[in-house]
Design a protein around this motif. Sequence first.
Motif, short mmCIF file in Angstrom:
data_model
loop_
_atom_site.label_atom_id
_atom_site.label_comp_id
_atom_site.label_asym_id
_atom_site.label_seq_id
_atom_site.Cartn_x
_atom_site.Cartn_y
_atom_site.Cartn_z
N PRO A 80 0.81 -1.23 0.00
CA PRO A 80 0.00 0.00 0.00
C PRO A 80 0.84 1.28 0.00
CG PRO A 80 -0.94 -1.58 1.53
CD PRO A 80 0.37 -2.16 1.07
N GLY A 81 2.10 1.21 0.41
CA GLY A 81 2.94 2.40 0.42
C GLY A 81 3.56 2.74 -0.92
N LEU A 82 3.48 1.83 -1.90
CA LEU A 82 4.17 2.06 -3.17
C LEU A 82 3.61 3.26 -3.94
CD1 LEU A 82 4.77 -1.56 -4.53
CD2 LEU A 82 6.50 0.13 -3.87
N ALA A 83 2.29 3.31 -4.13
CA ALA A 83 1.70 4.39 -4.94
C ALA A 83 1.96 5.77 -4.33
CB ALA A 83 0.20 4.15 -5.13
N PRO A 84 1.64 6.00 -3.04
CA PRO A 84 1.97 7.32 -2.48
C PRO A 84 3.47 7.57 -2.40
CG PRO A 84 1.09 5.85 -0.79
CD PRO A 84 0.86 5.17 -2.09
N GLY A 85 4.26 6.49 -2.28
CA GLY A 85 5.72 6.66 -2.27
C GLY A 85 6.23 7.16 -3.61
N GLY A 110 5.20 6.49 4.50
CA GLY A 110 5.20 5.08 4.89
C GLY A 110 4.59 4.89 6.27
N TYR A 111 5.00 5.72 7.23
CA TYR A 111 4.45 5.59 8.58
C TYR A 111 3.03 6.11 8.68
CZ TYR A 111 8.76 3.79 10.50
OH TYR A 111 9.83 2.98 10.78
N PHE A 112 2.66 7.07 7.84
CA PHE A 112 1.26 7.51 7.81
C PHE A 112 0.36 6.37 7.35
CE2 PHE A 112 -2.32 9.07 5.28
CZ PHE A 112 -2.99 9.84 6.22
N CYS A 113 0.74 5.71 6.28
CA CYS A 113 -0.07 4.58 5.78
C CYS A 113 -0.10 3.43 6.78
CB CYS A 113 0.48 4.09 4.44
SG CYS A 113 0.23 5.25 3.06
N LYS A 114 1.01 3.20 7.46
CA LYS A 114 1.05 2.13 8.46
C LYS A 114 0.14 2.46 9.63
CE LYS A 114 4.40 -0.78 10.91
NZ LYS A 114 3.61 -0.92 12.16
N LEU A 115 0.11 3.74 10.04
CA LEU A 115 -0.77 4.16 11.13
C LEU A 115 -2.23 3.98 10.74
CD1 LEU A 115 -1.01 5.56 13.92
CD2 LEU A 115 -1.09 7.74 12.69
N ILE A 137 -5.40 6.29 -1.57
CA ILE A 137 -6.06 7.59 -1.67
C ILE A 137 -5.66 8.48 -0.49
CG2 ILE A 137 -8.29 8.76 -1.54
CD1 ILE A 137 -9.46 6.48 -3.17
N LEU A 138 -5.76 7.95 0.72
CA LEU A 138 -5.38 8.74 1.89
C LEU A 138 -3.90 9.09 1.86
CD1 LEU A 138 -7.40 6.96 4.74
CD2 LEU A 138 -7.94 9.11 3.56
N GLY A 139 -3.08 8.14 1.42
CA GLY A 139 -1.65 8.41 1.31
C GLY A 139 -1.36 9.49 0.29
N GLY A 140 -2.08 9.47 -0.83
CA GLY A 140 -1.90 10.51 -1.85
C GLY A 140 -2.28 11.89 -1.33
N LEU A 141 -3.39 11.97 -0.59
CA LEU A 141 -3.79 13.26 0.00
C LEU A 141 -2.74 13.76 1.00
CD1 LEU A 141 -7.59 12.54 0.64
CD2 LEU A 141 -6.63 14.12 -1.04
N PHE A 142 -2.22 12.84 1.80
CA PHE A 142 -1.18 13.21 2.76
C PHE A 142 0.06 13.74 2.05
CE2 PHE A 142 2.69 11.97 5.02
CZ PHE A 142 2.51 12.60 6.24
N VAL A 143 0.44 13.08 0.97
CA VAL A 143 1.63 13.50 0.22
C VAL A 143 1.45 14.89 -0.37
CG1 VAL A 143 2.97 13.05 -1.88
CG2 VAL A 143 2.47 11.18 -0.30
N VAL A 144 0.33 15.13 -1.01
CA VAL A 144 0.11 16.42 -1.65
C VAL A 144 0.12 17.55 -0.63
CG1 VAL A 144 -1.58 17.81 -2.91
CG2 VAL A 144 -1.13 15.46 -3.62
N LEU A 145 -0.58 17.35 0.48
CA LEU A 145 -0.65 18.39 1.49
C LEU A 145 0.70 18.64 2.15
CD1 LEU A 145 -4.06 17.46 3.18
CD2 LEU A 145 -3.60 19.40 1.68
N SER A 146 1.40 17.56 2.50
CA SER A 146 2.68 17.73 3.19
C SER A 146 3.75 18.33 2.27
CB SER A 146 3.16 16.39 3.75
OG SER A 146 3.36 15.45 2.71
N MET A 147 3.74 17.93 1.00
CA MET A 147 4.73 18.47 0.07
C MET A 147 4.45 19.93 -0.27
SD MET A 147 7.09 16.25 -0.56
CE MET A 147 7.85 16.84 -2.06
N ASP A 148 3.18 20.29 -0.41
CA ASP A 148 2.82 21.66 -0.78
C ASP A 148 3.05 22.65 0.36
OD1 ASP A 148 2.17 21.20 -3.37
OD2 ASP A 148 0.04 20.88 -2.99
#
Length: 382
Positions: A80-85, A110-115, A137-148
């Motif tokens: 599950p971590g591959l796509a957001p990674g 990775g730790y967000f998805c694990k949590l 999906i949740l990992g993608g949202l986390f990535v976009v927000l944290s990176m931006d």
Amino acid sequence: MKEKLKALVVQPVLTGISYFIPVICMGGLLQSFGTILGGTGVEEATGTFAYYLYQGGALTMGMVVPVLAAYIAYAICDRPGLAPGFLVGLLSVEYKIGFVGGIIGGIAVGYFCKLVKDKLPLSKDLASLLPMLILPILGGLFVVLSMDYILGPVLGGLQSYLSSLFAEMQSGSRIVFGMVLGALMGVDLGGPVTKVGTTVVNGLVADGILGPEGAKVCIGVTATLGIGLSTIINKRKYTAAQRATGKSAIILGCCQIAEGGLPILLADPLRVWPATILGNMVTGAIAMYFNVQSPVMMGGLFAFPVMKNVWPGAILSVAIGTLVTIVVLALCRKNVSEEPVKAQTASAEAMPESKPALQTAPVASAEAIDTSDDLDIHIEFE
């Protein structure tokens, strides 16, 4: 505490590195081969075989940070971590924060998805959607927000500061920079300490600063090539197993795969470290003095066709640094003797076969052989 930190952070990063090494090797070599065939104007030679080789290498090098970030996340929370990674790696390239962004972002997602995977309460019907739909999906949202809003601005500003700082360096301080980079890369030959220096250097490439990258390519060849040649020149200082390892180290060193020298380094670090560190420092100083530049991150000697100031800079730096490595190894290492092994083998062969009670003697004598100087390392890519 140390073991916990290693399991939580270091091991995932090393997993990501193990997956991206083949990508770097392929990209660097394809670019080198394309330049060898098409010359320095290969980028404009549209439609030629050399152009396609070069473009394939360039596209491959663009995959390096996404692969690193994706497999760091994979090591933490599995598939599950591959796509957001991959997404955090692509955004790291977009925001020009390179390897630093890929490493930090990969760990974070990775730790967000694990949590989410461990704590999110779901019914049995929805649980089947968790790995394939909900987590990506949740990992993608986390990535976009944290990176931006966090990683992009903070790391981008730090990267810009480092770039401007290096651009202002005079020749003397650049030589010191090359020596420090060489010392770091000589400690563990491609391991975590090496990454401390190379991560900054790789990030400078995005801003068009290619001098440190050129020094890094030269340094990456020196230590392992020197170790390999030393096993041939100073045979008495190495066991038969180490001499066999040395032959492959020569090839790997030429390709800038520094890990080829690890078996001999780890077998006797106190006597090998002075050679790898000093040899690399000399290489880094010479390469930075002649302003050797490289647009590619890997390739070793095969990357020389795409580099600038190869003569005298790159060639002299590798040649002199390798020579220093060989000389220091000759001074620091002791001669090894395999005569006890031969003597015990001979005594085992002389034992009479007619006595069953002595059938276990060869095993006992084998255990008495001193193999403290040998180290057999098996690397597995998970």
